[in-house]
Design a protein around this motif. Structure first.
Motif, PDB file in Angstrom:
ATOM      1  N   THR A 107      -8.407  19.109  13.920  1.00  8.80           N
ATOM      2  CA  THR A 107      -7.973  17.898  13.198  1.00  8.80           C
ATOM      3  C   THR A 107      -6.347  17.492  13.754  1.00  8.80           C
ATOM      4  OG1 THR A 107      -9.401  18.265  11.244  1.00  8.80           O
ATOM      5  CG2 THR A 107      -7.393  16.743  11.150  1.00  8.80           C
ATOM      6  N   ALA A 108      -5.812  18.670  14.029  1.00  7.44           N
ATOM      7  CA  ALA A 108      -4.292  18.454  14.588  1.00  7.44           C
ATOM      8  C   ALA A 108      -4.301  18.038  15.879  1.00  7.44           C
ATOM      9  CB  ALA A 108      -3.586  19.942  14.463  1.00  7.44           C
ATOM     10  N   ALA A 109      -5.210  18.674  16.658  1.00  9.23           N
ATOM     11  CA  ALA A 109      -5.403  18.284  18.080  1.00  9.23           C
ATOM     12  C   ALA A 109      -5.765  16.786  18.217  1.00  9.23           C
ATOM     13  CB  ALA A 109      -6.387  19.026  18.835  1.00  9.23           C
ATOM     14  N   VAL A 110      -6.439  16.226  17.216  1.00  4.49           N
ATOM     15  CA  VAL A 110      -6.870  14.719  17.443  1.00  4.49           C
ATOM     16  C   VAL A 110      -5.769  13.943  16.896  1.00  4.49           C
ATOM     17  CG1 VAL A 110      -8.450  13.248  16.712  1.00  4.49           C
ATOM     18  CG2 VAL A 110      -9.115  15.352  17.681  1.00  4.49           C
ATOM     19  N   SER A 250       0.960  21.567   7.169  1.00  2.47           N
ATOM     20  CA  SER A 250       0.720  22.060   5.882  1.00  2.47           C
ATOM     21  C   SER A 250      -0.202  21.371   4.920  1.00  2.47           C
ATOM     22  CB  SER A 250       2.041  22.209   5.287  1.00  2.47           C
ATOM     23  OG  SER A 250       2.410  20.978   5.145  1.00  2.47           O
ATOM     24  N   GLY A 251      -0.198  20.072   5.017  1.00  2.00           N
ATOM     25  CA  GLY A 251      -0.969  19.035   4.445  1.00  2.00           C
ATOM     26  C   GLY A 251      -2.278  19.494   4.751  1.00  2.00           C
ATOM     27  N   LEU A 252      -2.673  19.634   5.871  1.00  2.00           N
ATOM     28  CA  LEU A 252      -4.036  19.926   6.402  1.00  2.00           C
ATOM     29  C   LEU A 252      -4.509  21.194   5.761  1.00  2.00           C
ATOM     30  CD1 LEU A 252      -4.034  18.886  10.120  1.00  2.00           C
ATOM     31  CD2 LEU A 252      -5.141  17.547   8.163  1.00  2.00           C
ATOM     32  N   GLY A 254      -3.750  22.379   3.129  1.00  2.00           N
ATOM     33  CA  GLY A 254      -3.784  22.171   1.526  1.00  2.00           C
ATOM     34  C   GLY A 254      -5.078  20.878   1.231  1.00  2.00           C
ATOM     35  N   GLY A 255      -5.163  19.975   2.331  1.00  2.00           N
ATOM     36  CA  GLY A 255      -6.136  19.072   1.906  1.00  2.00           C
ATOM     37  C   GLY A 255      -7.613  19.277   2.469  1.00  2.00           C
ATOM     38  N   THR A 256      -7.502  20.486   3.245  1.00  2.00           N
ATOM     39  CA  THR A 256      -8.970  20.698   3.504  1.00  2.00           C
ATOM     40  C   THR A 256      -9.959  21.162   2.282  1.00  2.00           C
ATOM     41  OG1 THR A 256      -8.281  22.938   4.029  1.00  2.00           O
ATOM     42  CG2 THR A 256      -8.642  21.475   5.895  1.00  2.00           C
ATOM     43  N   ALA A 257      -9.307  21.602   1.401  1.00  2.00           N
ATOM     44  CA  ALA A 257     -10.081  22.054  -0.122  1.00  2.00           C
ATOM     45  C   ALA A 257     -10.761  20.833  -0.386  1.00  2.00           C
ATOM     46  CB  ALA A 257      -9.030  22.511  -0.971  1.00  2.00           C
ATOM     47  N   VAL A 258     -10.361  19.815  -0.441  1.00  2.00           N
ATOM     48  CA  VAL A 258     -11.069  18.421  -1.051  1.00  2.00           C
ATOM     49  C   VAL A 258     -12.248  18.162   0.005  1.00  2.00           C
ATOM     50  CG1 VAL A 258     -11.131  16.270  -1.596  1.00  2.00           C
ATOM     51  CG2 VAL A 258      -9.180  17.548  -2.214  1.00  2.00           C
ATOM     52  N   VAL A 259     -11.977  18.358   1.165  1.00  2.00           N
ATOM     53  CA  VAL A 259     -13.010  17.843   2.538  1.00  2.00           C
ATOM     54  C   VAL A 259     -14.012  19.103   2.303  1.00  2.00           C
ATOM     55  CG1 VAL A 259     -13.338  17.515   4.736  1.00  2.00           C
ATOM     56  CG2 VAL A 259     -11.518  16.334   3.614  1.00  2.00           C
ATOM     57  N   GLU A 260     -13.616  20.341   2.283  1.00  2.00           N
ATOM     58  CA  GLU A 260     -14.830  21.197   2.391  1.00  2.00           C
ATOM     59  C   GLU A 260     -15.676  21.240   1.231  1.00  2.00           C
ATOM     60  OE1 GLU A 260     -11.656  24.576   4.730  1.00  2.00           O
ATOM     61  OE2 GLU A 260     -12.466  24.797   2.607  1.00  2.00           O
ATOM     62  N   VAL A 261     -15.083  20.723   0.201  1.00  2.00           N
ATOM     63  CA  VAL A 261     -16.020  20.849  -1.127  1.00  2.00           C
ATOM     64  C   VAL A 261     -17.061  19.740  -1.050  1.00  2.00           C
ATOM     65  CG1 VAL A 261     -15.969  20.341  -3.748  1.00  2.00           C
ATOM     66  CG2 VAL A 261     -14.189  22.094  -2.861  1.00  2.00           C
TER      67      VAL A 261
END
Length: 318
Positions: A107-110, A250-252, A254-261
């Motif tokens: 995600t960061a690379a994109v 840092s937001g990624l 933390g934010g992956t939790a929502v997307v992973e679920v």
């Protein structure tokens, strides 16, 4: 202040930040209702069973002693053992951490190049049609919660037009890289928000840098626009952009939790949910400290990039 002194202050601040984080994590686990012993012995356990289990887990000792042992182990790379399974915490979180890190890395690379592109296109001609269009789209994307964005992507690209899998499960016994298609929707959901948010900040930095005297002087000197942007404008815009991308990283995480679920992606969120249900404080503390270390390292690296890119700081180092 010289560049070396500035970086030394950042490193010292990073160490104290991690130490404070470790104290907060351990203290928070102490005040939570229940503990690993209560969760593991069951509702029918007697007081003697509970006391025995607490002794087995070392929970009957004073918390300062347990904290000192845990911190000393963490400094050696030993985050303790899971109170649910007895496995080392590093073994419990290794695979899900790798999956989450893979998702964040792609995600960061994109996102970073896309945000820079959006910021440059908008910031070099503020108020133009392209800038207004990109700004409107960015505001809409940032305003929509990530779980809604993820759900819409599933509806559009997995249900209505079945191009991608709605569930991001890798092959049995494999990794997400063995089936790259499972990564597309989670990466897209994270990238849309990240690029829109970071692109707005890059745009503001580009506008400010574009108005500086040395950038105007470079244009008046007849330098090609590409040279002006790469050699004069971007270095001036880098400090706020570097810190923005550190916040993005840092937001990624933390934010992956929502997307992973939403996508049932096998990352750290699944491990954390299981740890919360089982009061597995060792895993919670280990994951929290590890994520804090990654985030602090990202901000320290951004400070280093600012020093390298800013001629004034490099001159101060000399």
């Amino acid at each position: 202040m010289s560049a070396q002194a500035l970086l030394l202050r950042r490193v010292v601040a990073a160490v104290f930040t991690l130490l404070a984080t470790a104290v907060v994590l351990f203290a928070a686990s102490e005040v939570l209702p229940g503990d690993a012993a209560t969760a593991s012995v069951g509702l029918d356990a007697t007081a003697d069973d509970l006391a025995q289990r607490r002794a087995e887990l070392g929970l009957d000792r004073p918390w300062p002693v347990r904290f000192a042992e845990w911190l000393a182990g963490a400094l050696r790379g030993d985050l303790g053992a899971s109170t649910m399974t007895g496995e080392p915490v590093t073994s419990v979180i290794a695979e899900p951490l790798g999956s989450t890190a893979l998702l964040v890395g792609i995600t960061a690379a994109v996102t970073v190049p896309l945000a820079v592109l959006i910021g440059l296109v908008s910031g070099l001609r503020p108020g133009g049609r392209v800038d207004r269009a990109l700004s409107a789209v960015s505001v809409v994307v940032v305003s929509v919660p990530q779980f809604v964005t993820a759900g819409l992507l599933v509806l559009l690209l997995a249900d209505l037009v079945p191009l991608l899998p709605a569930i991001s499960l890798p092959p049995l016994g494999g990794t997400p890289l063995d089936k790259p298609s499972v990564l597309v929707l989670p990466v897209l959901a994270l990238t849309l928000f990240g690029a829109a948010w970071a692109g707005r900040i890059v745009r503001a930095a580009v506008i400010d840098a574009n108005a500086t005297p040395h950038v105007e002087a470079a244009r008046l000197a007849g330098l090609p626009e590409r040279v002006v942007v790469l050699r004069h404008l971007l270095p001036s815009a880098l400090p706020p952009c570097a810190h923005t991308f550190a916040w993005l990283l840092s937001g990624l995480f933390g934010g992956t939790a929502v997307v992973e679920v939403v996508f049932n992606y096998p990352g750290l969120s699944q491990t954390l949910v299981a740890a919360v249900r089982g009061h597995d404080t060792a895993v919670l503390e280990g994951v929290g400290l590890l994520l804090a270390a990654i985030i602090v390292a990202a901000f320290t690296l951004s400070d280093l990039l600012v020093v390298v890119a800013d001629p004034r700081l490099r001159a101060g180092a000399g």
